[in-house]
Enzyme design. Structure first.
Site, PDB file in Angstrom:
ATOM      1  N   GLU A   1      -5.946  10.891  -5.985  1.00  0.00           N
ATOM      2  CA  GLU A   1      -6.475   9.685  -6.633  1.00  0.00           C
ATOM      3  C   GLU A   1      -6.165   9.710  -8.130  1.00  0.00           C
ATOM      4  OE1 GLU A   1      -7.121   7.594  -4.488  1.00  0.00           O
ATOM      5  OE2 GLU A   1      -7.524   8.930  -2.801  1.00  0.00           O
TER       6      GLU A   1
ATOM      7  N   GLY B   1     -10.831   7.914   2.662  1.00  0.00           N
ATOM      8  CA  GLY B   1     -11.181   9.133   1.935  1.00  0.00           C
ATOM      9  C   GLY B   1     -11.655   8.844   0.527  1.00  0.00           C
ATOM     10  N   ALA B   2     -10.880   8.036  -0.197  1.00  0.00           N
ATOM     11  CA  ALA B   2     -11.212   7.756  -1.587  1.00  0.00           C
ATOM     12  C   ALA B   2     -10.340   6.621  -2.096  1.00  0.00           C
ATOM     13  CB  ALA B   2     -10.979   8.999  -2.449  1.00  0.00           C
ATOM     14  N   MET B   3     -10.654   6.148  -3.311  1.00  0.00           N
ATOM     15  CA  MET B   3      -9.940   5.001  -3.863  1.00  0.00           C
ATOM     16  C   MET B   3      -9.700   5.183  -5.353  1.00  0.00           C
ATOM     17  SD  MET B   3      -8.522   2.148  -3.283  1.00  0.00           S
ATOM     18  CE  MET B   3      -7.649   1.336  -4.611  1.00  0.00           C
TER      19      MET B   3
ATOM     20  N   GLU C   1       1.820   5.170  -2.097  1.00  0.00           N
ATOM     21  CA  GLU C   1       1.158   6.178  -1.251  1.00  0.00           C
ATOM     22  C   GLU C   1       2.075   7.343  -0.894  1.00  0.00           C
ATOM     23  OE1 GLU C   1      -1.790   6.372  -1.243  1.00  0.00           O
ATOM     24  OE2 GLU C   1      -2.556   4.345  -1.579  1.00  0.00           O
TER      25      GLU C   1
ATOM     26  N   GLU D   1      -9.197  -2.455  -2.283  1.00  0.00           N
ATOM     27  CA  GLU D   1      -7.928  -2.318  -1.581  1.00  0.00           C
ATOM     28  C   GLU D   1      -8.194  -2.388  -0.084  1.00  0.00           C
ATOM     29  OE1 GLU D   1      -5.682   1.276  -2.282  1.00  0.00           O
ATOM     30  OE2 GLU D   1      -3.943   0.450  -1.275  1.00  0.00           O
TER      31      GLU D   1
HETATM   32  N1  ARG Z   1      -5.445   3.805  -1.921  1.00  0.00           N
HETATM   33  C1  ARG Z   1      -6.379   4.670  -1.241  1.00  0.00           C
HETATM   34  C2  ARG Z   1      -5.731   6.040  -1.225  1.00  0.00           C
HETATM   35  O1  ARG Z   1      -4.945   6.412  -0.453  1.00  0.00           O
HETATM   36  C3  ARG Z   1      -6.691   4.251   0.138  1.00  0.00           C
HETATM   37  C4  ARG Z   1      -7.530   3.037   0.240  1.00  0.00           C
HETATM   38  C5  ARG Z   1      -7.269   2.297   1.467  1.00  0.00           C
HETATM   39  N2  ARG Z   1      -8.368   1.496   1.855  1.00  0.00           N
HETATM   40  C6  ARG Z   1      -8.282   0.559   2.796  1.00  0.00           C
HETATM   41  N3  ARG Z   1      -9.340  -0.078   3.114  1.00  0.00           N
HETATM   42  N4  ARG Z   1      -7.174   0.279   3.398  1.00  0.00           N
HETATM   43  O2  ARG Z   1      -5.870   6.793  -2.092  1.00  0.00           O
HETATM   44 ZN    ZN Z   2      -3.373   6.967  -2.077  1.00  0.00          ZN
END
Ligand code: ARG
Ligand code: ZN
Length: 876
Positions: free
Chosen positions: A300, A263-265, A322, A122
């Site tokens: 997540e 932070g995380a994915m 989000e 992402e």
């Molecule tokens: N979907 C992830 C979260 O909020 C964020 C990842 C975004 N990464 C990026 N490179 N834009 O949980």
């Molecule tokens: Zn998210």
């Protein structure tokens, strides 16, 4: 180069199935991809060539239905692969590419962190792995075969369930095959290969299925993953109970890596985390980190339904997943902890980050209309304001109406790539409430300002509350339509109790009124005496309120508002007003007595020991310097704000000395460390008291601080003292910093606290210190956590030294942004964003900041990420 929402078109082709065969090698990883492609029936009549996205790839071969393509059958650019002739029916496309994980420092696509192969797709990282339709509305099922050296990567993970694993002839390499049955967009794809250690557990879902859970961390760190595992299980349970959502695979894996852009994915069944948001023990992590781990693990996990099962049609819909998922994780934390304290923490964060963003050149709608680089839109506006929009829908519809809308959303859109419009329609259809005006919240940027006035008619016993909404222009949006703003309110009688509300003669049960016009009067009848209004209870809308309250009225709210959030809000507003006045006084040389009055009112509010410690701690925290700068809004002198802030801290410390000393003594830990909310609250209150006592600066206070550091039995107390000491300087600071370094030098996560404590010090020598820190052997520009700890902390959390009048802080940031842009454009753009409020500065600093920005704008071959930010920050 910008992409526009209005230009959205469905894809001309669909990809139903993806078979990947990835052979992991440090510098030359081979990716073979077999795609089942067909024309999109929803785009008939659009006979277009198939154009795939691809960046930083070495193309080795392409074949259609097994027949290799010649050079003339395709066109290759830096970012695309276009096939000129494709069969009219469904076909198979085979593509082989090579990528270099070791050289990948942008941390998008496949890269190596600490020797571990991992991925981040992402928003648009999959195109750095293979040629593909890299857009969220192309959903496919994936089967992934991973191959690697057994010694380098004994663990091989991908999305979904494990089908098969085995050793290859020769015995030095092995493979694993994973299959994810749920169709997903490629941004949710993930792989991991490395030498990691798991902690395992199981979860029994509400329908009785067993799910194997594992968290993979560096060897030796297993014990530090226990809290994350506990948080995961509580999240899974909560989503079943609160939203009826059950997990849908046999396994759920989490992997912690050291180098991570965010932070995380939420990759399907294989979440990848920044290790600072997984690893925690009492000795290594503060209560704030324990809390953050709980909330990000939940976030997540919750994405599995809000993001993965229902994903986004395009990146303009980012808030669909989000904002909604932040709302869900905030609700989870509120249920797990104190709901009021959670709300205070969330609102504090919203105001500090999102309100500041909304007030400057980077302001954008929750659903943006165009972007150059989508990674620049993972913002407080999309996330945190996006969550407030969902919360407002819940406020307008009520808890049950909201749940019915959510149920309809899951039922109607499971398996879809959906839009914000479709989301809102579900709530309209479920409740019958018209949300068309409400939807302006998604398209209009900026923080609305409410001007409220209460007029009391003693003869008629009527209170007229007049509210006006002011919607200031934001970049690209000179004028705006009035919004639908839910205001939860109460009227306090003279004794501080809530009066029964009758609006236009009818009882107002839930206390919520809807402001829909530019100016509107709400008429409350049967009001026995002049009431004090308590507006925006629970922070029912992300707006600023201006209401002329006398000191007496503010003190009544602080002492007795039945809405505890607003009690805190009253104290916070009172503190902010006091600080703004004393900045003014410092500018004009006049004196003010407001501080003492505020300190006494604060003392009586905090004294109430029926309130929980965590809440009392929040009362004792003054607004930050950047909050005050945002409220002042123009010609800000950060040095004066800093001085006013220090003075008030000192005054509160002196005025409330005995109370604070009592708290410091009474709130000491009673038993062994526990990360639960109540114990954390006691530590928070004790540390808040310590902060104010230390602000007095007497030798006793300094000794107490040094002792607090020396005798700390957990990282919450130790880190708190370290930051305060580093902010004071002197021998005590040196002793503590050296001790901290000696203890944690080998710990890649904990040592960031040592970096940040120095970068945040308001002392004059900080910039030279920071310049030395970026030369420190443990620092690296390729490690985002290190960059955030030093450069990020200095630029975003040290207003007085970053905004040195000589501009040296800005020049330093410019150097770092330009260097970083060659390594990791996403992080470079983030760091540059710290300059967004430059126009609000007084003229001297403003000129210096403009020069720094212009130097970046003039630099050659900037990334789109940095280019977009610098243009927007300079232009607006
Ligand atoms: N979907 C992830 C979260 O909020 C964020 C990842 C975004 N990464 C990026 N490179 N834009 O949980
Ligand atoms: Zn998210």
């Amino acid at each position: 180069r910008p992409v526009h929402l209005k230009d959205y078109r469905p894809p001309a082709y669909l990809i139903d199935r993806v078979n990947l065969d990835i052979s992991l090698e440090p510098t030359r990883t081979r990716v073979h991809s077999k795609l089942a492609v067909r024309a999109n029936p929803k785009a008939v009549g659009r006979r277009e060539p198939l154009r795939l996205d691809g960046e930083h790839l070495e193309l080795a071969s392409i074949a259609i239905d097994g027949r290799p393509l010649a050079k003339k059958d395709y066109k290759l650019t830096d970012t695309t692969l276009t096939l000129t002739k494709t069969p009219s029916g469904p076909f198979t496309l085979d593509i082989t590419t090579f990528v270099n994980p070791e050289a990948n420092k942008a941390l998008q696509g496949i890269y190596r962190s600490n020797k571990v192969y991992c991925s981040q797709c992402e928003a648009e990282g999959f195109r750095r792995i293979t040629y593909f339709l890299d857009r969220p509305d192309v959903l496919a099922t994936y089967t992934v075969r991973l191959e690697a050296d057994i010694a380098a990567a004994p663990i091989l993970l991908a999305n979904g369930n494990l089908l098969e694993r085995g050793t290859l002839p020769g015995g030095s390499r092995h493979y694993a095959i994973w299959r994810d049955p749920h169709p997903k967009p490629c941004y949710l794809f993930a792989i991991v290969g490395g030498n990691l250690a798991p902690i395992s557990s199981t979860f029994r879902t509400m329908s009785g299925r067993n799910v194997d859970l594992a968290i993979y961390v560096e060897h030796g760190k297993e014990a530090r993953a226990a809290w994350a595992m506990d948080s995961l299980k509580r999240s899974m349970k909560w989503d079943e109970e609160r939203f009826g959502r059950e997990y849908d695979l046999d396994v759920f894996n989490i992997v912690a890596v050291s180098d991570f852009n965010m932070g995380a994915m939420e990759n399907k069944g294989l979440n990848i985390f920044n290790d600072r948001l997984i690893l925690a023990s009492p000795e290594t992590a503060t209560d704030a980190i324990f809390e953050a781990i709980e909330s990000v693990v939940a976030h997540e996990y919750f994405h599995n339904w809000t993001g993965n099962r229902i994903t986004c049609r395009d990146w303009f819909q980012l808030c669909l997943k989000e904002g909604l998922t932040v709302y869900r994780d905030q609700e989870f934390s509120a249920d797990e902890r104190s709901a009021t304290v959670q709300r205070i923490i969330d609102v504090r964060g919203l105001k500090t980050h999102q309100f500041a963003e909304d007030a400057g050149p980077l302001a954008h709608p929750v659903r943006p209309e165009s972007y150059i680089e989508i990674n620049n839109f993972y913002t407080a506006t999309v996330y945190e304001k996006g969550a407030e929009l969902v919360r407002m829908i819940a406020t307008i519809l009520g808890r049950d109406g909201f749940r019915q809308g959510m149920d309809l959303y899951f039922e109607r859109h499971d398996g879809d790539a959906a839009t914000v419009d479709e989301f809102v329609t579900c709530f309209e259809d479920a409740s019958g409430v018209d949300l068309s005006q409400f939807k302006l919240w998604y398209s209009q940027a900026g923080t609305p300002e409410l001007i409220a006035n209460l007029r009391y008619d003693k003869d008629k016993k009527v209170a007229n509350l007049e509210v006006e909404q002011i919607l200031a222009p934001t970049p690209g949006q000179p004028s705006k339509k009035p919004m639908h703003i839910p205001i939860r309110l109460g009227l306090l009688g003279a004794n501080g109790h809530d009066l029964d509300l009758r609006l236009d003669g009818k009882p107002l049960e839930d206390g919520v009124v809807s402001l829909t016009k530019r100016k509107q009067t709400f008429r409350f009848s049967d009001v026995p005496s002049r009431p004090v209004p308590s507006l925006l209870r629970g922070f029912s809308a992300p707006v600023n309120v201006t209401l002329d309250l006398s000191d007496e009225d503010a003190e009544l709210l602080m002492a007795s508002d039945s809405d505890l959030f607003n009690r805190w809000q009253a104290a916070n507003t009172y503190a902010a007003r006091t600080l703004v006045e004393s900045v003014k006084a410092l500018t004009t040389g006049k004196r003010t007595n407001q501080g003492l009055r505020f300190a006494r009112a604060l003392g009586s509010a905090v004294q109430d020991d029926k309130l929980e410690p965590a809440y009392r701690a929040e009362l004792l925290k003054l607004p930050t310097q950047s909050d005050i700068a945002r409220i002042i809004g123009k010609n800000v002198d950060p040095a004066l704000v800093h001085r006013a802030h220090r003075q008030l801290m000192k005054l509160v410390g002196k005025t409330l000395g005995p109370l604070l000393e009592d708290l410091y003594r009474d709130m000491a830990d009673r038993g062994p460390f526990s990360p639960d909310a109540e114990s954390a609250g006691r530590r928070a209150l004790r540390n808040a008291a310590l902060t104010l006592l230390a602000a007095r600066g007497t030798p006793t206070d300094v000794a107490r601080l040094a002792q607090h550091y020396g005798t700390a039995t957990n990282m919450t107390d130790r880190a708190h003292a370290l930051f305060l000491l580093a902010g004071r300087g002197g021998t005590e600071a040196k002793v503590a910093l050296d001790d901290f370094y000696a203890t944690w030098e080998k710990d890649n996560v904990v040592i960031d606290t040592w970096f940040a404590a120095q970068a945040q010090s308001p002392l004059a020598g900080t910039l030279s210190r920071v310049k030395a820190l970026i030369k420190h052997p443990l620092f690296s520009l390729t490690a985002p956590n290190k960059v955030r700890a030093v450069v990020g902390t200095f630029a975003a959390a040290n207003p007085v030294q970053f905004n040195r009048p000589d501009g040296a802080g800005y020049a330093f940031l410019t150097d770092q942004v330009l260097a970083l842009d060659k390594i990791n454009p996403q992080i470079a753009a983030r760091m540059l964003g710290t300059l967004r409020s430059w126009r609000a500065l007084e003229s001297g600093r403003r000129a210096k900041a403009r020069k720094a920005l212009q130097r970046i704008a003039r630099a050659k071959s900037l990334s789109p990420d940095v280019q977009e930010i610098v243009l927007r920050v300079l232009e607006a």
